[in-house]
Design a protein around this motif. Structure first.
Motif, PDB file in Angstrom:
ATOM      1  N   GLN A  43      15.729  52.670  56.262  1.00  0.00           N
ATOM      2  CA  GLN A  43      16.610  53.024  55.147  1.00  0.00           C
ATOM      3  C   GLN A  43      16.540  54.520  54.843  1.00  0.00           C
ATOM      4  O   GLN A  43      15.482  55.140  54.924  1.00  0.00           O
ATOM      5  CB  GLN A  43      16.230  52.216  53.895  1.00  0.00           C
ATOM      6  CG  GLN A  43      16.638  50.760  53.984  1.00  0.00           C
ATOM      7  CD  GLN A  43      16.121  49.933  52.821  1.00  0.00           C
ATOM      8  OE1 GLN A  43      15.102  50.250  52.218  1.00  0.00           O
ATOM      9  NE2 GLN A  43      16.809  48.849  52.515  1.00  0.00           N
ATOM     10  N   LYS A  44      17.697  55.087  54.479  1.00  0.00           N
ATOM     11  CA  LYS A  44      17.759  56.506  54.137  1.00  0.00           C
ATOM     12  C   LYS A  44      17.160  56.744  52.752  1.00  0.00           C
ATOM     13  O   LYS A  44      17.178  55.874  51.881  1.00  0.00           O
ATOM     14  CB  LYS A  44      19.202  56.998  54.181  1.00  0.00           C
ATOM     15  CG  LYS A  44      19.818  56.997  55.576  1.00  0.00           C
ATOM     16  CD  LYS A  44      21.235  57.544  55.544  1.00  0.00           C
ATOM     17  CE  LYS A  44      21.855  57.554  56.941  1.00  0.00           C
ATOM     18  NZ  LYS A  44      23.240  58.082  56.919  1.00  0.00           N
ATOM     19  N   VAL A  45      16.655  57.979  52.582  1.00  0.00           N
ATOM     20  CA  VAL A  45      15.979  58.341  51.334  1.00  0.00           C
ATOM     21  C   VAL A  45      16.442  59.729  50.900  1.00  0.00           C
ATOM     22  O   VAL A  45      16.562  60.641  51.732  1.00  0.00           O
ATOM     23  CB  VAL A  45      14.440  58.350  51.517  1.00  0.00           C
ATOM     24  CG1 VAL A  45      13.754  58.626  50.184  1.00  0.00           C
ATOM     25  CG2 VAL A  45      13.956  57.035  52.115  1.00  0.00           C
ATOM     26  N   HIS A  46      16.713  59.892  49.596  1.00  0.00           N
ATOM     27  CA  HIS A  46      16.989  61.203  49.016  1.00  0.00           C
ATOM     28  C   HIS A  46      15.680  61.750  48.434  1.00  0.00           C
ATOM     29  O   HIS A  46      15.032  61.091  47.624  1.00  0.00           O
ATOM     30  CB  HIS A  46      18.044  61.112  47.914  1.00  0.00           C
ATOM     31  CG  HIS A  46      19.392  60.668  48.397  1.00  0.00           C
ATOM     32  ND1 HIS A  46      19.964  61.155  49.549  1.00  0.00           N
ATOM     33  CD2 HIS A  46      20.286  59.789  47.864  1.00  0.00           C
ATOM     34  CE1 HIS A  46      21.157  60.596  49.714  1.00  0.00           C
ATOM     35  NE2 HIS A  46      21.372  59.756  48.711  1.00  0.00           N
ATOM     36  N   ILE A  47      15.306  62.975  48.853  1.00  0.00           N
ATOM     37  CA  ILE A  47      14.061  63.595  48.423  1.00  0.00           C
ATOM     38  C   ILE A  47      14.378  64.782  47.513  1.00  0.00           C
ATOM     39  O   ILE A  47      15.150  65.671  47.888  1.00  0.00           O
ATOM     40  CB  ILE A  47      13.233  64.084  49.620  1.00  0.00           C
ATOM     41  CG1 ILE A  47      12.986  62.938  50.617  1.00  0.00           C
ATOM     42  CG2 ILE A  47      11.931  64.712  49.163  1.00  0.00           C
ATOM     43  CD1 ILE A  47      12.094  61.839  50.101  1.00  0.00           C
ATOM     44  N   THR A  48      13.774  64.810  46.315  1.00  0.00           N
ATOM     45  CA  THR A  48      14.012  65.917  45.384  1.00  0.00           C
ATOM     46  C   THR A  48      12.694  66.388  44.773  1.00  0.00           C
ATOM     47  O   THR A  48      11.726  65.642  44.688  1.00  0.00           O
ATOM     48  CB  THR A  48      14.970  65.510  44.247  1.00  0.00           C
ATOM     49  OG1 THR A  48      14.468  64.320  43.607  1.00  0.00           O
ATOM     50  CG2 THR A  48      16.362  65.229  44.780  1.00  0.00           C
TER      51      THR A  48
END
Length: 315
Positions: A182-187
Protein backbone atom coordinates in the motif's frame (compact mmCIF):
# COMPACT_ATOMS: atom_id res chain seq x y z
CA UNK A 1 -20.62 26.22 -1.53
CA UNK A 2 -21.46 23.80 -4.32
CA UNK A 3 -21.02 20.06 -3.90
CA UNK A 4 -18.03 18.89 -5.94
CA UNK A 5 -16.60 15.71 -7.35
CA UNK A 6 -13.31 14.71 -5.68
CA UNK A 7 -10.86 11.87 -5.29
CA UNK A 8 -10.79 10.51 -1.75
CA UNK A 9 -8.17 8.44 0.02
CA UNK A 10 -8.93 6.83 3.36
CA UNK A 11 -5.93 6.67 5.67
CA UNK A 12 -4.67 4.85 8.68
CA UNK A 13 -2.15 7.17 10.31
CA UNK A 14 0.90 6.26 12.33
CA UNK A 15 4.08 8.04 13.42
CA UNK A 16 7.70 6.99 13.89
CA UNK A 17 11.31 8.06 13.41
CA UNK A 18 12.71 7.98 9.87
CA UNK A 19 16.02 6.15 9.49
CA UNK A 20 18.56 5.84 6.68
CA UNK A 21 18.52 2.49 4.87
CA UNK A 22 22.33 2.44 4.67
CA UNK A 23 24.50 3.55 7.58
CA UNK A 24 28.02 2.70 8.68
CA UNK A 25 30.65 3.75 11.21
CA UNK A 26 34.21 2.97 10.11
CA UNK A 27 37.04 2.24 12.56
CA UNK A 28 40.76 2.02 11.96
CA UNK A 29 42.26 -1.48 11.78
CA UNK A 30 45.71 -0.38 12.93
CA UNK A 31 47.44 2.40 14.79
CA UNK A 32 49.23 5.12 12.88
CA UNK A 33 49.32 8.79 11.92
CA UNK A 34 45.97 10.35 10.97
CA UNK A 35 45.79 12.02 7.54
CA UNK A 36 42.47 13.54 6.43
CA UNK A 37 42.13 13.53 2.63
CA UNK A 38 40.86 16.18 0.25
CA UNK A 39 37.41 15.99 -1.25
CA UNK A 40 37.94 15.97 -5.05
CA UNK A 41 34.63 17.77 -5.51
CA UNK A 42 35.59 20.76 -3.33
CA UNK A 43 39.39 20.69 -3.22
CA UNK A 44 39.15 21.00 0.57
CA UNK A 45 39.57 18.41 3.35
CA UNK A 46 36.47 16.30 3.87
CA UNK A 47 33.98 17.74 6.34
CA UNK A 48 30.60 16.91 7.85
CA UNK A 49 27.78 17.00 5.31
CA UNK A 50 29.99 16.29 2.29
CA UNK A 51 28.64 13.94 -0.34
CA UNK A 52 30.95 11.03 -1.04
CA UNK A 53 31.17 8.35 -3.71
CA UNK A 54 31.78 4.68 -3.06
CA UNK A 55 35.51 3.99 -3.00
CA UNK A 56 36.64 7.54 -2.26
CA UNK A 57 39.33 7.65 0.45
CA UNK A 58 38.43 9.88 3.40
CA UNK A 59 41.33 9.16 5.77
CA UNK A 60 44.74 7.53 5.39
CA UNK A 61 46.69 5.95 8.24
CA UNK A 62 50.48 6.17 7.98
CA UNK A 63 52.40 3.25 9.52
CA UNK A 64 55.76 2.57 7.84
CA UNK A 65 56.55 -0.51 9.92
CA UNK A 66 53.24 -2.11 8.96
CA UNK A 67 53.74 -1.26 5.27
CA UNK A 68 57.29 -2.60 5.27
CA UNK A 69 56.19 -5.88 6.82
CA UNK A 70 53.66 -6.40 4.01
CA UNK A 71 56.47 -6.33 1.40
CA UNK A 72 54.14 -5.44 -1.44
CA UNK A 73 56.85 -4.78 -4.02
CA UNK A 74 58.57 -8.07 -3.19
CA UNK A 75 55.32 -9.95 -3.69
CA UNK A 76 54.77 -8.24 -7.05
CA UNK A 77 58.23 -9.38 -8.13
CA UNK A 78 57.51 -12.91 -6.93
CA UNK A 79 54.38 -13.01 -9.09
CA UNK A 80 56.37 -11.93 -12.14
CA UNK A 81 59.08 -14.56 -11.49
CA UNK A 82 56.64 -17.42 -10.84
CA UNK A 83 54.59 -16.49 -13.92
CA UNK A 84 57.68 -16.58 -16.10
CA UNK A 85 58.73 -19.90 -14.56
CA UNK A 86 55.29 -21.39 -15.23
CA UNK A 87 55.34 -20.25 -18.86
CA UNK A 88 58.88 -21.65 -19.26
CA UNK A 89 57.89 -25.07 -17.89
CA UNK A 90 54.91 -25.21 -20.26
CA UNK A 91 57.23 -24.43 -23.17
CA UNK A 92 59.68 -27.14 -22.08
CA UNK A 93 56.84 -29.67 -21.76
CA UNK A 94 55.95 -29.13 -25.42
CA UNK A 95 59.59 -29.78 -26.37
CA UNK A 96 59.94 -32.81 -24.09
CA UNK A 97 62.31 -31.08 -21.65
CA UNK A 98 59.91 -31.06 -18.65
CA UNK A 99 57.28 -33.28 -17.10
CA UNK A 100 53.66 -32.49 -16.30
CA UNK A 101 54.62 -32.58 -12.63
CA UNK A 102 57.13 -29.79 -13.24
CA UNK A 103 54.43 -27.72 -14.95
CA UNK A 104 51.94 -28.30 -12.10
CA UNK A 105 54.50 -27.35 -9.48
CA UNK A 106 55.32 -24.15 -11.36
CA UNK A 107 51.60 -23.39 -11.73
CA UNK A 108 51.09 -23.96 -8.01
CA UNK A 109 53.92 -21.53 -7.20
CA UNK A 110 52.36 -18.94 -9.51
CA UNK A 111 48.92 -19.34 -7.89
CA UNK A 112 50.43 -19.01 -4.39
CA UNK A 113 52.30 -15.88 -5.45
CA UNK A 114 49.07 -14.34 -6.81
CA UNK A 115 47.27 -15.17 -3.56
CA UNK A 116 50.08 -13.69 -1.49
CA UNK A 117 50.00 -10.50 -3.57
CA UNK A 118 46.21 -10.19 -3.18
CA UNK A 119 46.50 -10.59 0.61
CA UNK A 120 49.19 -7.91 0.66
CA UNK A 121 46.95 -5.52 -1.26
CA UNK A 122 44.09 -6.20 1.14
CA UNK A 123 46.41 -5.43 4.04
CA UNK A 124 47.56 -2.18 2.40
CA UNK A 125 43.91 -1.16 1.91
CA UNK A 126 43.47 -1.30 5.68
CA UNK A 127 45.66 1.79 5.82
CA UNK A 128 42.99 3.86 4.08
CA UNK A 129 39.40 4.55 5.13
CA UNK A 130 37.15 4.63 2.07
CA UNK A 131 33.41 4.92 1.56
CA UNK A 132 31.67 1.55 1.04
CA UNK A 133 28.72 3.22 -0.75
CA UNK A 134 27.53 6.60 -2.04
CA UNK A 135 26.32 8.75 0.82
CA UNK A 136 26.78 11.71 3.15
CA UNK A 137 29.40 12.09 5.87
CA UNK A 138 27.45 12.38 9.14
CA UNK A 139 30.27 11.71 11.61
CA UNK A 140 33.85 12.97 11.40
CA UNK A 141 35.60 13.21 14.78
CA UNK A 142 38.33 15.83 14.83
CA UNK A 143 41.96 14.72 15.01
CA UNK A 144 45.01 16.92 14.47
CA UNK A 145 46.64 16.00 11.17
CA UNK A 146 49.60 13.70 11.81
CA UNK A 147 48.55 12.72 15.35
CA UNK A 148 48.93 9.04 16.30
CA UNK A 149 45.58 7.28 16.71
CA UNK A 150 44.91 3.79 18.03
CA UNK A 151 43.52 0.77 16.22
CA UNK A 152 39.73 0.57 16.56
CA UNK A 153 39.22 4.35 16.56
CA UNK A 154 36.03 5.59 14.87
CA UNK A 155 37.11 8.05 12.16
CA UNK A 156 33.95 8.56 10.13
CA UNK A 157 30.26 7.73 9.77
CA UNK A 158 28.39 7.62 6.46
CA UNK A 159 24.69 7.47 5.66
CA UNK A 160 22.78 7.02 2.43
CA UNK A 161 19.31 8.43 3.08
CA UNK A 162 18.03 8.78 -0.48
CA UNK A 163 15.95 5.81 0.61
CA UNK A 164 14.75 5.59 4.20
CA UNK A 165 12.53 3.43 6.35
CA UNK A 166 10.44 3.64 9.50
CA UNK A 167 9.43 0.92 11.91
CA UNK A 168 5.83 1.50 12.92
CA UNK A 169 2.98 0.02 14.93
CA UNK A 170 -0.63 -0.21 13.79
CA UNK A 171 -3.70 -0.70 16.03
CA UNK A 172 -5.17 -4.19 16.16
CA UNK A 173 -8.37 -3.05 14.39
CA UNK A 174 -6.26 -2.14 11.30
CA UNK A 175 -5.17 -5.75 10.78
CA UNK A 176 -7.61 -6.36 7.93
CA UNK A 177 -7.03 -2.94 6.31
CA UNK A 178 -3.26 -2.51 6.14
CA UNK A 179 -1.56 -4.61 3.45
CA UNK A 180 1.92 -4.96 2.01
CA UNK A 181 2.39 -2.76 -1.04
CA UNK A 182 0.00 0.00 0.00
CA UNK A 183 1.11 3.55 -0.79
CA UNK A 184 1.93 5.94 2.04
CA UNK A 185 2.06 9.75 2.30
CA UNK A 186 5.00 10.88 4.48
CA UNK A 187 5.04 14.35 6.08
CA UNK A 188 7.10 16.26 8.63
CA UNK A 189 6.61 19.84 9.85
CA UNK A 190 10.25 20.68 8.99
CA UNK A 191 9.71 20.06 5.27
CA UNK A 192 6.68 22.32 4.95
CA UNK A 193 3.95 21.25 2.59
CA UNK A 194 6.12 18.67 0.81
CA UNK A 195 4.76 15.14 0.89
CA UNK A 196 7.07 12.22 0.24
CA UNK A 197 6.08 8.84 -1.11
CA UNK A 198 6.39 5.59 0.78
CA UNK A 199 5.16 2.02 0.67
CA UNK A 200 4.32 -0.64 3.24
CA UNK A 201 6.89 -3.43 2.79
CA UNK A 202 6.62 -5.62 5.89
CA UNK A 203 3.86 -6.51 8.34
CA UNK A 204 3.95 -8.76 11.37
CA UNK A 205 1.04 -11.20 11.74
CA UNK A 206 1.39 -11.16 15.54
CA UNK A 207 -0.42 -8.80 17.91
CA UNK A 208 1.62 -7.41 20.80
CA UNK A 209 -0.32 -8.26 23.92
CA UNK A 210 0.60 -5.18 25.95
CA UNK A 211 -0.07 -2.51 23.33
CA UNK A 212 -2.65 -4.39 21.18
CA UNK A 213 -0.71 -3.33 18.08
CA UNK A 214 1.19 -5.08 15.31
CA UNK A 215 4.52 -4.07 13.81
CA UNK A 216 5.23 -2.94 10.27
CA UNK A 217 7.90 -1.36 8.12
CA UNK A 218 7.49 1.48 5.63
CA UNK A 219 10.08 2.29 2.95
CA UNK A 220 10.41 5.98 2.01
CA UNK A 221 11.66 7.54 -1.23
CA UNK A 222 13.77 10.62 -0.41
CA UNK A 223 15.68 11.45 -3.65
CA UNK A 224 16.15 15.16 -2.85
CA UNK A 225 17.25 14.38 0.74
CA UNK A 226 14.50 16.62 2.14
CA UNK A 227 13.85 14.21 4.98
CA UNK A 228 16.74 13.79 7.40
CA UNK A 229 17.67 10.72 9.44
CA UNK A 230 16.15 10.94 12.90
CA UNK A 231 13.19 13.13 11.93
CA UNK A 232 9.85 12.22 13.50
CA UNK A 233 7.35 11.78 10.67
CA UNK A 234 3.69 11.06 10.09
CA UNK A 235 2.73 8.24 7.74
CA UNK A 236 -0.75 8.16 6.16
CA UNK A 237 -1.26 4.65 4.79
CA UNK A 238 -3.81 4.68 1.95
CA UNK A 239 -6.10 1.75 2.75
CA UNK A 240 -8.88 2.73 0.35
CA UNK A 241 -9.08 5.03 -2.65
CA UNK A 242 -11.97 6.24 -4.82
CA UNK A 243 -11.82 8.51 -7.85
CA UNK A 244 -14.49 11.06 -8.84
CA UNK A 245 -17.01 10.72 -6.04
CA UNK A 246 -19.49 13.22 -4.58
CA UNK A 247 -17.75 14.62 -1.51
CA UNK A 248 -18.38 17.29 1.14
CA UNK A 249 -16.40 18.68 4.09
CA UNK A 250 -16.69 16.10 6.86
CA UNK A 251 -17.03 18.68 9.64
CA UNK A 252 -20.42 19.92 8.38
CA UNK A 253 -22.13 16.60 9.08
CA UNK A 254 -24.79 16.78 11.78
CA UNK A 255 -26.48 14.02 13.77
CA UNK A 256 -24.91 10.65 14.49
CA UNK A 257 -23.53 7.86 12.34
CA UNK A 258 -26.95 6.25 12.01
CA UNK A 259 -28.73 9.45 10.92
CA UNK A 260 -26.47 12.05 9.34
CA UNK A 261 -27.71 15.20 7.65
CA UNK A 262 -26.50 18.48 6.17
CA UNK A 263 -28.26 21.70 5.23
CA UNK A 264 -28.83 22.62 1.61
CA UNK A 265 -30.12 25.91 0.23
CA UNK A 266 -32.90 26.38 -2.29
CA UNK A 267 -34.15 29.88 -3.09
CA UNK A 268 -32.68 31.34 0.12
CA UNK A 269 -34.35 28.69 2.29
CA UNK A 270 -32.34 26.12 4.24
CA UNK A 271 -33.46 22.54 4.48
CA UNK A 272 -31.92 19.52 6.19
CA UNK A 273 -31.28 16.47 4.02
CA UNK A 274 -30.23 13.01 5.12
CA UNK A 275 -27.06 11.60 3.60
CA UNK A 276 -25.38 8.22 3.43
CA UNK A 277 -21.60 8.47 3.64
CA UNK A 278 -18.73 6.29 2.52
CA UNK A 279 -14.97 6.61 2.89
CA UNK A 280 -13.32 9.78 4.19
CA UNK A 281 -9.94 11.45 4.43
CA UNK A 282 -8.81 14.12 6.87
CA UNK A 283 -11.03 16.80 5.24
CA UNK A 284 -13.73 15.28 3.04
CA UNK A 285 -16.23 12.45 3.17
CA UNK A 286 -17.86 10.58 0.31
CA UNK A 287 -21.64 10.98 -0.04
CA UNK A 288 -23.24 7.86 -1.48
CA UNK A 289 -26.85 9.07 -1.25
CA UNK A 290 -28.60 12.37 -0.62
CA UNK A 291 -26.56 14.86 -2.64
CA UNK A 292 -25.37 15.34 -6.19
CA UNK A 293 -22.76 17.49 -7.87
CA UNK A 294 -23.77 21.18 -7.94
CA UNK A 295 -26.12 21.08 -4.92
CA UNK A 296 -25.60 24.06 -2.61
CA UNK A 297 -24.65 23.15 0.94
CA UNK A 298 -24.18 25.35 4.01
CA UNK A 299 -20.57 25.20 5.24
CA UNK A 300 -20.68 28.04 7.79
CA UNK A 301 -23.40 28.89 10.28
CA UNK A 302 -25.15 25.50 9.86
CA UNK A 303 -25.13 24.96 13.65
CA UNK A 304 -28.00 27.47 14.11
CA UNK A 305 -30.20 26.43 11.17
CA UNK A 306 -33.55 24.67 11.16
CA UNK A 307 -35.68 23.42 8.30
CA UNK A 308 -37.19 26.42 6.54
CA UNK A 309 -34.75 28.95 7.95
CA UNK A 310 -34.25 31.98 5.73
CA UNK A 311 -30.63 32.39 4.76
CA UNK A 312 -28.55 35.05 3.06
CA UNK A 313 -25.79 33.63 0.93
CA UNK A 314 -22.42 35.27 1.66
CA UNK A 315 -19.70 34.80 -0.96
Amino acid sequence: EEVKIRNIEEYITTTATARARKTVEIRTEMNGKYRIQQNPATGQPYKLGDKIRAGEVIVRIENREYANNIQLESKKLQVAISKKEHEGQKSLLEKGGATEKDVHMAENSYINALSSLENARISIQKMQISAPFDGIIVKLPYFTDGVEIASGTIVTGIMDYAQMYMEVNFPENALSSVKNGQKVHITNYNIGTDTLSGRVTQLSPAIQEESRTFAGRIEIENPELRLRPGMFVKADVIVRHKDSVVAIPKDILLGNKDALHVFTVNRDVAGGINVVTGISDNRYVEVKKGLKQGDKIVVKGYEWLRNGSKVKIMK
